[in-house]
Design a protein around this motif. Structure first.
Motif, PDB file in Angstrom:
ATOM      1  N   LYS B  44       0.845  -1.195   0.000  1.00 17.20           N
ATOM      2  CA  LYS B  44       0.000   0.000   0.000  1.00 17.20           C
ATOM      3  C   LYS B  44       0.878   1.243   0.000  1.00 17.20           C
ATOM      4  O   LYS B  44       1.700   1.442   0.881  1.00 17.20           O
ATOM      5  CB  LYS B  44      -0.890  -0.014   1.243  1.00 17.20           C
ATOM      6  CG  LYS B  44      -1.977  -1.053   1.159  1.00 17.20           C
ATOM      7  CD  LYS B  44      -3.057  -0.783   2.199  1.00 17.20           C
ATOM      8  CE  LYS B  44      -4.205  -1.770   2.074  1.00 17.20           C
ATOM      9  NZ  LYS B  44      -3.860  -3.109   1.662  1.00 17.20           N
ATOM     10  N   LEU B  45       0.693   2.052  -1.014  1.00 15.34           N
ATOM     11  CA  LEU B  45       1.375   3.328  -1.043  1.00 15.34           C
ATOM     12  C   LEU B  45       0.330   4.425  -1.023  1.00 15.34           C
ATOM     13  O   LEU B  45      -0.844   4.180  -1.208  1.00 15.34           O
ATOM     14  CB  LEU B  45       2.205   3.459  -2.328  1.00 15.34           C
ATOM     15  CG  LEU B  45       3.291   2.435  -2.555  1.00 15.34           C
ATOM     16  CD1 LEU B  45       3.888   2.636  -3.924  1.00 15.34           C
ATOM     17  CD2 LEU B  45       4.366   2.564  -1.504  1.00 15.34           C
ATOM     18  N   ASN B  46       0.791   5.661  -0.843  1.00 15.48           N
ATOM     19  CA  ASN B  46      -0.148   6.779  -0.807  1.00 15.48           C
ATOM     20  C   ASN B  46      -0.913   6.923  -2.102  1.00 15.48           C
ATOM     21  O   ASN B  46      -2.091   7.209  -2.126  1.00 15.48           O
ATOM     22  CB  ASN B  46       0.621   8.089  -0.543  1.00 15.48           C
ATOM     23  CG  ASN B  46       0.710   8.347   0.925  1.00 15.48           C
ATOM     24  OD1 ASN B  46       0.159   7.594   1.704  1.00 15.48           O
ATOM     25  ND2 ASN B  46       1.400   9.403   1.304  1.00 15.48           N
ATOM     26  N   VAL B  47      -0.203   6.723  -3.197  1.00 15.26           N
ATOM     27  CA  VAL B  47      -0.829   7.054  -4.476  1.00 15.26           C
ATOM     28  C   VAL B  47      -1.584   5.857  -5.053  1.00 15.26           C
ATOM     29  O   VAL B  47      -2.522   5.998  -5.804  1.00 15.26           O
ATOM     30  CB  VAL B  47       0.221   7.543  -5.498  1.00 15.26           C
ATOM     31  CG1 VAL B  47       0.755   8.868  -5.074  1.00 15.26           C
ATOM     32  CG2 VAL B  47       1.332   6.546  -5.625  1.00 15.26           C
ATOM     33  N   THR B  48      -1.159   4.689  -4.705  1.00 15.16           N
ATOM     34  CA  THR B  48      -1.807   3.536  -5.332  1.00 15.16           C
ATOM     35  C   THR B  48      -1.473   2.280  -4.524  1.00 15.16           C
ATOM     36  O   THR B  48      -0.741   2.334  -3.544  1.00 15.16           O
ATOM     37  CB  THR B  48      -1.314   3.391  -6.776  1.00 15.16           C
ATOM     38  OG1 THR B  48      -1.918   2.255  -7.362  1.00 15.16           O
ATOM     39  CG2 THR B  48       0.176   3.208  -6.801  1.00 15.16           C
ATOM     40  N   THR B  49      -2.043   1.171  -4.967  1.00 17.90           N
ATOM     41  CA  THR B  49      -1.711  -0.107  -4.336  1.00 17.90           C
ATOM     42  C   THR B  49      -1.122  -1.015  -5.393  1.00 17.90           C
ATOM     43  O   THR B  49      -1.621  -1.094  -6.503  1.00 17.90           O
ATOM     44  CB  THR B  49      -2.979  -0.775  -3.791  1.00 17.90           C
ATOM     45  OG1 THR B  49      -3.806   0.225  -3.256  1.00 17.90           O
ATOM     46  CG2 THR B  49      -2.641  -1.785  -2.731  1.00 17.90           C
ATOM     47  N   ILE B  50      -0.069  -1.681  -5.025  1.00 16.74           N
ATOM     48  CA  ILE B  50       0.581  -2.539  -6.015  1.00 16.74           C
ATOM     49  C   ILE B  50       0.514  -3.969  -5.528  1.00 16.74           C
ATOM     50  O   ILE B  50       0.896  -4.259  -4.387  1.00 16.74           O
ATOM     51  CB  ILE B  50       2.045  -2.122  -6.198  1.00 16.74           C
ATOM     52  CG1 ILE B  50       2.098  -0.642  -6.533  1.00 16.74           C
ATOM     53  CG2 ILE B  50       2.672  -2.916  -7.315  1.00 16.74           C
ATOM     54  CD1 ILE B  50       3.479  -0.153  -6.770  1.00 16.74           C
ATOM     55  N   ARG B 176       1.985   5.393 -18.937  1.00 16.30           N
ATOM     56  CA  ARG B 176       1.447   4.210 -18.264  1.00 16.30           C
ATOM     57  C   ARG B 176       0.748   4.627 -16.982  1.00 16.30           C
ATOM     58  O   ARG B 176       0.947   5.725 -16.488  1.00 16.30           O
ATOM     59  CB  ARG B 176       2.595   3.262 -17.939  1.00 16.30           C
ATOM     60  CG  ARG B 176       3.399   2.913 -19.156  1.00 16.30           C
ATOM     61  CD  ARG B 176       4.570   2.066 -18.795  1.00 16.30           C
ATOM     62  NE  ARG B 176       4.130   0.717 -18.462  1.00 16.30           N
ATOM     63  CZ  ARG B 176       4.956  -0.296 -18.303  1.00 16.30           C
ATOM     64  NH1 ARG B 176       6.241  -0.111 -18.432  1.00 16.30           N
ATOM     65  NH2 ARG B 176       4.515  -1.484 -17.997  1.00 16.30           N
ATOM     66  N   ASN B 177      -0.023   3.676 -16.432  1.00 10.36           N
ATOM     67  CA  ASN B 177      -0.701   4.058 -15.194  1.00 10.36           C
ATOM     68  C   ASN B 177       0.295   4.061 -14.040  1.00 10.36           C
ATOM     69  O   ASN B 177       1.378   3.500 -14.107  1.00 10.36           O
ATOM     70  CB  ASN B 177      -1.894   3.143 -14.919  1.00 10.36           C
ATOM     71  CG  ASN B 177      -1.458   1.719 -14.654  1.00 10.36           C
ATOM     72  OD1 ASN B 177      -0.462   1.470 -13.982  1.00 10.36           O
ATOM     73  ND2 ASN B 177      -2.201   0.780 -15.183  1.00 10.36           N
ATOM     74  N   LYS B 178      -0.135   4.758 -12.966  1.00  7.49           N
ATOM     75  CA  LYS B 178       0.786   5.054 -11.869  1.00  7.49           C
ATOM     76  C   LYS B 178       1.445   3.815 -11.303  1.00  7.49           C
ATOM     77  O   LYS B 178       2.656   3.773 -11.101  1.00  7.49           O
ATOM     78  CB  LYS B 178       0.013   5.730 -10.718  1.00  7.49           C
ATOM     79  CG  LYS B 178      -0.124   7.191 -10.822  1.00  7.49           C
ATOM     80  CD  LYS B 178       0.883   7.930  -9.959  1.00  7.49           C
ATOM     81  CE  LYS B 178       0.857   9.406 -10.308  1.00  7.49           C
ATOM     82  NZ  LYS B 178      -0.450  10.031 -10.095  1.00  7.49           N
ATOM     83  N   ALA B 179       0.625   2.810 -11.046  1.00 10.71           N
ATOM     84  CA  ALA B 179       1.160   1.623 -10.370  1.00 10.71           C
ATOM     85  C   ALA B 179       2.252   0.993 -11.218  1.00 10.71           C
ATOM     86  O   ALA B 179       3.336   0.665 -10.728  1.00 10.71           O
ATOM     87  CB  ALA B 179       0.039   0.628 -10.114  1.00 10.71           C
ATOM     88  N   ASP B 180       1.972   0.876 -12.535  1.00 11.64           N
ATOM     89  CA  ASP B 180       2.966   0.247 -13.389  1.00 11.64           C
ATOM     90  C   ASP B 180       4.221   1.086 -13.479  1.00 11.64           C
ATOM     91  O   ASP B 180       5.329   0.558 -13.593  1.00 11.64           O
ATOM     92  CB  ASP B 180       2.388   0.042 -14.796  1.00 11.64           C
ATOM     93  CG  ASP B 180       1.489  -1.164 -14.837  1.00 11.64           C
ATOM     94  OD1 ASP B 180       0.854  -1.400 -15.862  1.00 11.64           O
ATOM     95  OD2 ASP B 180       1.444  -1.876 -13.819  1.00 11.64           O
ATOM     96  N   ARG B 181       4.015   2.403 -13.447  1.00 15.67           N
ATOM     97  CA  ARG B 181       5.199   3.261 -13.533  1.00 15.67           C
ATOM     98  C   ARG B 181       6.089   3.046 -12.331  1.00 15.67           C
ATOM     99  O   ARG B 181       7.316   2.952 -12.441  1.00 15.67           O
ATOM    100  CB  ARG B 181       4.764   4.721 -13.608  1.00 15.67           C
ATOM    101  CG  ARG B 181       5.708   5.510 -14.469  1.00 15.67           C
ATOM    102  CD  ARG B 181       5.513   6.975 -14.437  1.00 15.67           C
ATOM    103  NE  ARG B 181       4.155   7.431 -14.272  1.00 15.67           N
ATOM    104  CZ  ARG B 181       3.849   8.628 -13.821  1.00 15.67           C
ATOM    105  NH1 ARG B 181       4.790   9.466 -13.483  1.00 15.67           N
ATOM    106  NH2 ARG B 181       2.598   8.989 -13.694  1.00 15.67           N
ATOM    107  N   VAL B 182       5.470   2.986 -11.156  1.00 18.17           N
ATOM    108  CA  VAL B 182       6.261   2.752  -9.944  1.00 18.17           C
ATOM    109  C   VAL B 182       6.997   1.425 -10.055  1.00 18.17           C
ATOM    110  O   VAL B 182       8.189   1.321  -9.756  1.00 18.17           O
ATOM    111  CB  VAL B 182       5.341   2.745  -8.702  1.00 18.17           C
ATOM    112  CG1 VAL B 182       6.107   2.287  -7.491  1.00 18.17           C
ATOM    113  CG2 VAL B 182       4.775   4.116  -8.466  1.00 18.17           C
ATOM    114  N   VAL B 183       6.260   0.412 -10.503  1.00 15.10           N
ATOM    115  CA  VAL B 183       6.879  -0.916 -10.595  1.00 15.10           C
ATOM    116  C   VAL B 183       8.043  -0.898 -11.566  1.00 15.10           C
ATOM    117  O   VAL B 183       9.123  -1.409 -11.276  1.00 15.10           O
ATOM    118  CB  VAL B 183       5.825  -1.954 -11.034  1.00 15.10           C
ATOM    119  CG1 VAL B 183       6.490  -3.250 -11.377  1.00 15.10           C
ATOM    120  CG2 VAL B 183       4.818  -2.159  -9.933  1.00 15.10           C
TER     121      VAL B 183
END
Lengths: 245, 452
Positions: B44-50, B176-183
């Motif tokens: 769980k992150l602030n911006v999204t969940t991965i 890309r969407n946020k979660a994928d970008r973080v990943v």
């Protein structure tokens, strides 16, 4: 103006047009190969699917068209530079494009080889194959990438249409193209100079403030009644706002 | 276009063994099994969940179960998976270990697995340092400012390409969407942490800091080399008397053996090319020794040979050899004291307290240069060498008819047995050891006194 003078000016103007066309094509190639790299990075992961594989094939075909067209045009541009009198800056600009093109092709070739390995390692022919895909956390954010590739325009797309090769032949074709090009055009690639500064500020974009990885990986931490924003990467080991990657 | 060097890649301190790594691949794939694999949870992150975050304890439990080993073994295996880049930690991402607790990890995408054998190139380092500027991409790669500037210079011709690729990658990431970008960013960052250049590795630093030679200079040196050696190359010039591989007659080998009385003219000519050639040809070294004996300056060569023996000898004999060398060559007032500068002498003597194979490297190089710059040229002008040149054999070229060639082929002999050669060597060594005992000036003087 004498006819000779006019023809020289015409030649220079034509060459400049060709040069701009090649530069635009080089940008397009850069975009396509970069997208290709990100697509290949998802091979074998949980985001892998037949849609991804098709996208990879289409991107590859597009890159192939750009490569073959661009290599022909650059060859013509550089041999024209040899025969007709050219300004030094024109020649230098053409050589710069040449080096960029070859670097891009080399990069693309290494990604192609990796793609071939990964596709061999993770075949998607049966449903049971999906079990072995690695759970990397990526879901399916590749639609954006696919759209990005689709937006790429090259000047000669309409004119020439040839069938795109399959992966193995593509790799072999590119390898032979590289060696042939390096032999045919004697360009001292170490004499090309960079136009971009060393500290590339190109990535700083004031419109999109929440860019950095640390910002995105922030996690709200509640401790001793007061909540603190801490980066998820280095819990407790840093002061909290300058996460040194 | 990439400028590749032919040097051995000493910067890489580990060599991934593909065969073993392929087995690890298979194990990691098994971990993915939705039924029997490692259980995942969410980050769980602030911006999204991965999704697909796994805890260290789960991984270690799974490994222990699958391989039927203890927890410590499983933890060691887990740490190996992290160190090689199959799994990356989400917290404390710089520390590549597997902890047996609830700290989170995630699988790395197969693109970045070590089995891909993607040796990061200079342009990849350049791209990484642009992409992660806020994270101090330099620190990510353990570069210093000076190294980064040097990289920019070294890759100047490709710099535009690097910047273009980095920009494209950055912009594509934004689509890309946020979660994928973080990943994706996490994955690439994890890859670079695993594959960064070794910290303060001297060979890599040297590679970055290597000064550039003008091509005219290096080409001139190459031309000079080719001109001197082209008559000695068995492919470009005929071997005298005949090439044994072609004529099946081994006169060439017998004439050029290690301990032949009179060497061939070509061999003697080769000795004059460089000091290195003279020393490496053992027959030449013998000749040089005779010359040095006449000049009473044999201690340099003796020290050089002793240092070679230390380098290539057995580990058990190292400390005793080091002691003898010290007593014979380096101690003040030693019988064969070598004349090297004070700084080198100090360093060497200090190093001899804890002798290792290369403790004499600096002194040996110094002595080699002394001999090369001074003694070698005197040798080439000396009567010893000139006599040798006159005495040297110049065999007639063979001219075999096809019938004779066939007969040669029939009469091929297996040559001298290596054991016999080795015995000869040992005898020679023993003779040389007694004959070349250090000329103790004091003993000689006392003998002369006694005779008087």
């Amino acid at each position: 103006m004498s006819r000779w003078r006019r023809s020289v000016d015409e030649l220079t103007a034509r060459r400049r047009r060709q040069h701009t066309e090649c530069a635009r094509a080089q940008n397009a190639l850069s975009r396509v190969t970069s997208c290709f790299q990100q697509l290949v990075a998802s091979l074998g992961s949980s985001a892998d699917s037949s849609f991804l594989r098709e996208e990879i094939d289409e991107t590859r075909a597009l890159a192939h068209r750009i490569c073959s067209g661009l290599s022909d045009r650059l060859l013509r541009l550089l041999s024209a530079c040899d025969s007709a009198p050219t300004a030094v800056e024109d020649r230098q600009a053409s050589e710069r494009l040449w080096v960029l093109f070859l670097s891009a092709v080399e990069n693309f070739l290494s990604d192609l080889r990796k793609a071939k390995d990964l596709i061999g390692q993770f075949p998607l022919t049966q449903r049971s194959n999906r079990r072995s895909l690695v759970n990397t956390g990526c879901t399916d954010g590749l639609v954006g990438l696919a759209a990005r590739v689709a937006l790429v325009q090259i000047p000669w797309l309409v004119l020439e249409e040839e069938p795109s090769p399959d992966l193995t032949n593509h790799i072999a074709g590119l390898e032979s193209l590289l060696s042939e090009l390096q032999q045919r055009v004697p360009v001292a690639f170490w004499s090309v100079e960079a136009t971009q500064p060393a500290w590339a500020e190109v990535l700083s974009d004031p419109e999109d403030p929440e860019d950095s990885l640390e910002d995105m990986m922030e996690v709200e931490m509640v401790s001793n009644g007061s909540s603190r924003k801490v980066s998820a990467c280095c819990q407790g080991t840093c002061c909290g706002f300058s996460c040194v990657g | 276009m990439t400028i590749r060097t032919a040097r051995p890649n000493r910067g890489h301190h580990f060599r991934p063994r593909t065969h073993c790594l392929k087995k690890v691949d298979a194990i990691v794939v098994e971990m993915q099994d939705p039924k029997n694999g490692v259980k995942g949870s969410e980050q769980k992150l602030n911006v999204t969940t991965i999704p697909h975050a796994i805890t260290g304890s789960n991984i270690i439990a799974w490994i222990g179960n699958k391989m039927k080993t203890t927890t410590e073994e499983a933890q060691a295996f887990g740490t190996m998976l992290v160190a090689y880049g199959y799994i990356y930690p989400l917290q404390n991402h710089k520390k590549l270990v597997m902890c047996n607790d609830s700290s989170l990890y995630r699988f790395q995408t197969p693109y970045f697995w070590p089995t891909q054998q993607w040796v990061p190139e200079d342009s990849d380092y350049g791209r990484c340092s642009i992409l992660f500027p806020t994270c101090n991409g330099l620190e990510l790669l353990c570069f210093k400012q000076a190294h980064y500037n040097h990289l920019h210079e070294w890759l100047n011709h490709k710099w535009d390409f690097i910047v273009m690729q980095a920009t494209e990658q950055y912009k594509a990431g934004r689509d890309r969407n946020k979660a994928d970008r973080v990943v994706f960013d996490c994955q690439e960052r994890a890859y670079w942490i695993v594959n960064r250049p070794p910290v303060s590795n001297i060979f890599y630093q040297q590679a970055i800091m290597r000064s550039k030679v003008k091509s005219s200079v290096s080409l001139g040196a190459l031309v000079k080399y080719i001109t001197s050696y082209k008559n000695h190359d068995p492919f470009l010039a005929p071997c005298l008397p005949s090439n044994p591989w072609q004529s099946d007659h081994d006169a060439y080998w017998t004439l050029n053996m290690r301990r032949v009385e009179v060497p061939t003219k070509m061999r003697v000519e080769r000795w004059s090319f460089s000091f290195f050639e003279l020393l490496t040809d053992l027959r030449g070294r013998d000749d040089f020794k005779i010359f040095l004996k006449k000049e009473f300056s044999g201690e340099n060569l003796a020290f050089w040979e002793a240092a070679e023996e230390l380098k290539w000898g057995t580990a058990s004999s190292m400390s005793s050899k080091a002691e003898t060398i010290f007593k014979t060559f380096l101690a003040p007032g030693a019988p064969r004291w070598i004349n090297i500068d004070g700084r080198t002498m100090g360093l060497t003597v200090k190093g001899l307290d804890h002798p290792h194979r290369y403790v004499l490297e600096a002194a040996q190089t110094h002595v080699f240069m002394l001999m090369k710059k001074d003694t070698f040229f005197r040798y080439l002008k000396s009567p010893t060498y000139k006599e040798m040149q006159k005495k040297a054999l110049n065999p007639e070229a063979h001219n075999f008819s096809p019938a004779q060639l066939e007969e040669n082929a029939r009469n091929r002999s297996p040559g001298i047995h290596p054991i016999i050669l080795w015995q000869q060597e040992e005898e020679e060594k023993a003779k040389a050891a007694t004959a070349a005992a250090p000329v103790d000036v004091k003993a000689v003087m006392s003998k002369i006194d006694r005779k008087k």
